[in-house]
Design an enzyme around this catalytic site. Structure first.
Site, PDB file in Angstrom:
ATOM      1  N   GLU A 171       0.927  -1.138   0.312  1.00 44.89           N
ATOM      2  CA  GLU A 171      -0.185  -0.511   0.117  1.00 44.89           C
ATOM      3  C   GLU A 171       0.721   0.840   0.076  1.00 44.89           C
ATOM      4  O   GLU A 171       1.789   1.333   0.673  1.00 44.89           O
ATOM      5  CB  GLU A 171      -0.881  -0.064   1.412  1.00 44.89           C
ATOM      6  CG  GLU A 171      -2.145  -0.668   0.990  1.00 44.89           C
ATOM      7  CD  GLU A 171      -2.751  -0.641   2.758  1.00 44.89           C
ATOM      8  OE1 GLU A 171      -3.121   0.001   3.052  1.00 44.89           O
ATOM      9  OE2 GLU A 171      -3.592  -2.021   2.892  1.00 44.89           O
ATOM     10  N   ASP A 180      -5.022   8.865  10.190  1.00 41.07           N
ATOM     11  CA  ASP A 180      -3.505   8.547  11.232  1.00 41.07           C
ATOM     12  C   ASP A 180      -2.777   8.759  12.339  1.00 41.07           C
ATOM     13  O   ASP A 180      -3.782  10.406  12.627  1.00 41.07           O
ATOM     14  CB  ASP A 180      -2.705   9.189  10.001  1.00 41.07           C
ATOM     15  CG  ASP A 180      -2.705   8.337   8.725  1.00 41.07           C
ATOM     16  OD1 ASP A 180      -3.054   6.542   8.603  1.00 41.07           O
ATOM     17  OD2 ASP A 180      -3.165   8.156   7.386  1.00 41.07           O
TER      18      ASP A 180
END
Lengths: 402, 273
Positions: free
Chosen positions: B52, B63
């Site tokens: 990824e 995040d």
């Protein structure tokens, strides 16, 4: 879009024309759906409405006055300038209306903790105040740059029992505080409600905040009819995320004869990074959960923004403002740091009111427009907050001149 | 057949149907874009089936601190989307069989324009996209543009997504479904949630697509636990923390350490005979 269409926004999917929507990670879907369902119930609940109105009257001190600014009007020698005195609301700004409304929703959802982002600190103070008043735990996220600029508000939040969480990432201002609050909420939404402070974020936040702030416009409209015998010719409010402007404008959207002007932060100039005027200089993009005008580069990275006023220092704007701009129902302009500072001093000297630097942008625009309007015309300015919090910053900027 | 579909089909034909995938996440541009290419090489050599590639974004709300800091660093160095695409195109030439997913905020996609961006992603050799801030309600237009290019769209299912919603999310997915191990943001954890394997078994009844589990997967033991039930383990923050720790010692050291770490993680892949 017609004014009638504008009045029925948003649609069921949270859209204001093409703007708005819900661009958030799946993790937040549940909390947002829960909020939307609870708000839908609350707004049809007579008891909830009564409870909110009682608090606004007895605790916030509403209605706030609508005051004719006699000496300011004489000074500008043109249209009459009237001030909607949100600076006189408890905690010194309009932010308290929304903070209390959403804190009541928090109680209805059975949650115990509220979190908030803050730029100028007014929303943080309002949320900390609502938490103390209603017995909720409160954490406020604030960029370290803003903590420096708005020190008195940091102290107020701490005194009110809130924890101020310093945010040291990115530009260390409002947008980063918003990121931090969203991250916290993703892990804590089971027992925590996130009180967004402006008409931004994913649906239903822009609608909820507008509805809680619309008390400003409803009062102003009624007061205008009582005190002036007619509606004003023109409404002016400053726009960062846009909550005080949305609150003032929304009840007037159907009044076609009333012009409305949103004033963005023009900062040091029109170059990207020198201002925070998302509608004037930005393009449609996605930020913090909704589609609206944003200040981004060609890759969609959020641009640095600048304003003398921490509360306007934000690279986006509420989606409803974007739709009002496109429909030309509201015109959006911007005022520089320097002109806002002049208006700050002017209002202080002519009316004995120290305005917030945010609100000073709206005053500056009124001062520009009044001389080119007729003397029997009326400008209504939303004086969204008081400037005590800005004294350090203003003293620093004015130096010996104070 | 899309390469991602092929990879999972092949895995299901190996080890008696027990073949599993390791999917490391790499933030493009940390420590620099050239080294990201070398990290992809290291991942492929270590035995990762799919990489990824995270496109740095200024406001990554899903995040945690490790990945946010890596994105901030990459952007401070002036990284542009075109450079990420160029790096990926070169990696594709070196690794014709490696799965490559582009992971990024919808903010970037929107600014580029759906069709234009998807064509670019396809041309760069990516196999599909993960758009963590694009939920079900907003997905149909993007899903169509992605499908038009023959790419896959892997969407996220959270612990709070109920069965009906999970089924509808899986219905918009192709390639594989990204299962969040827990609520919250990316970041390492000492332990995985205890109910994880039951949740995976439950999701098997909802979708036939391969299931990849991410968020908090940090060790070979976690990889073993995850792939005992799911088809793939996604490891992000644990990889990027190692990048951060060795940044000051230069790219060679970063690549070596990540290679070693990923080789160790691969040992955790369940191999049922």
């Amino acid at each position: 879009m017609s004014n009638q269409d504008l009045l029925t926004q948003p649609d069921a999917t949270g859209r204001y024309g093409s703007y708005g929507g819900v661009y958030v990670p799946e993790t937040l879907h549940h909390a947002i759906a829960q909020l939307a369902a609870e708000y839908e119930k609350a707004r049809h609940d007579e008891n909830f409405r009564k409870q909110f109105e009682d608090i606004l009257r007895d605790y916030v001190g509403r209605p706030t006055p609508l005051q004719f600014a006699r000496r300011l009007t004489q000074h500008v020698d043109g249209a009459q300038i009237w001030l909607k005195r949100e600076d006189l609301a408890h905690t010194g700004a309009h932010k308290i209306n929304n903070a209390l409304g959403q804190a009541l929703l928090t109680l209805r959802m059975g949650k115990k903790r509220i979190i908030a982002e803050t730029g100028a600190g007014q929303h943080g103070v309002a949320t900390a105040t609502a938490a103390a008043f209603l017995g909720l735990k409160c954490d406020v996220f604030m960029g370290v740059e803003d903590m420096r600029r708005q020190r008195p508000n940091v102290l107020r939040m701490k005194l009110l029992g809130a924890t101020v969480v310093p945010v040291d990432s990115g530009s260390r201002t409002l947008k980063d505080a918003t990121n931090a609050a969203m991250r916290d909420w993703m892990a804590t939404s089971v027992d925590t409600h996130y009180i967004i402070g402006s008409v931004v974020g994913p649906h239903p936040f822009p609608m909820i905040v507008r509805d809680f702030q619309a008390v400003i416009g409803r009062e102003a409209r009624r007061q205008a009819l009582e005190q002036m015998g007619k509606l004003p010719d023109c409404l002016i409010a400053c726009v960062g995320g846009g909550s005080n402007a949305a609150g003032l404008f929304y009840p007037f959207v159907g009044d076609e004869a009333v012009a409305m002007i949103g004033v963005e932060a023009g900062g040091r100039g029109s170059r990207l990074g020198d201002h925070a005027a998302s509608i004037c200089f930005g393009k449609p993009g996605v930020l913090h959960g909704s589609l609206s005008y944003v200040l981004q580069d060609d890759d969609g990275q959020t641009s640095p923004v600048h304003s003398i006023s921490a509360g306007l220092d934000y690279p986006g704007v509420g989606p409803e403002h974007a739709s009002w701009a496109d429909a030309k129902r509201v015109s959006y302009t911007n005022v520089t740091d320097a002109d806002a500072m002049k208006a700050f001093s002017l209002l202080t000297g002519t009316e004995g009111i120290i305005p917030a630097l945010e609100s000073s942008h709206a005053i500056a625009e009124a001062v520009k427009r009044a001389p080119i309007m007729k003397k029997d015309q009326i400008i209504l300015v939303n004086l969204s907050g008081r400037g005590d919090k800005d004294l350090d910053e203003v003293t620093r900027l004015l130096g010996d001149k104070t | 057949m899309n390469r991602i579909d092929q990879i999972f089909a092949d895995l299901r034909n190996t080890f008696g149907g027990g073949g599993k995938a390791l999917m490391p996440y790499l933030t493009a541009g940390d420590p620099d874009i050239v080294t990201t290419g070398r990290l992809i090489d290291a991942a492929a050599e270590a035995g990762a089936a799919v990489c990824e590639i995270g496109f740095p974004f200024s406001d990554p709300i899903a995040d945690g601190p490790v990945i946010e800091a890596s994105m901030t660093l990459a952007l401070q160095q002036g990284l542009k989307v075109e450079q990420v695409l160029g790096m990926a195109a070169a990696a594709r030439k070196r690794h014709p069989r490696l799965g490559m997913m582009a992971m990024l905020s919808y903010s970037i996609v929107y600014r580029w324009g759906l069709q234009r961006f998807m064509a670019k992603v396809k041309a760069a050799g990516f196999d599909g996209l993960i758009l963590p801030d694009l939920p079900l309600e907003e997905a149909p237009a993007a899903a169509q543009a992605i499908k038009d290019q023959g790419l896959v769209l892997s969407m996220l299912i959270a612990p709070t997504s109920d069965d009906d919603r999970a089924a509808r999310i899986a219905g918009q997915c192709s390639g594989f479904v990204y299962v969040l191990s827990r609520a919250g943001i990316t970041g390492e954890r000492a332990e995985l949630p205890p109910q994880l394997s039951q949740r995976i078994e439950h999701l098997r009844r909802i979708t036939k697509l391969p299931l990849a589990v991410g968020f908090g997967v940090s060790t070979a033991e976690h990889v073993r636990q995850v792939t005992a039930a799911a088809d793939a383990a996604i490891v992000g923050s644990a990889v990027m923390r190692r990048v951060a720790e060795h940044r000051s010692q230069g790219p060679d050291r970063v690549v070596e350490d990540v290679r070693k770490f990923l080789s160790e993680l691969v040992k955790g892949l369940e191999r049922r005979a």
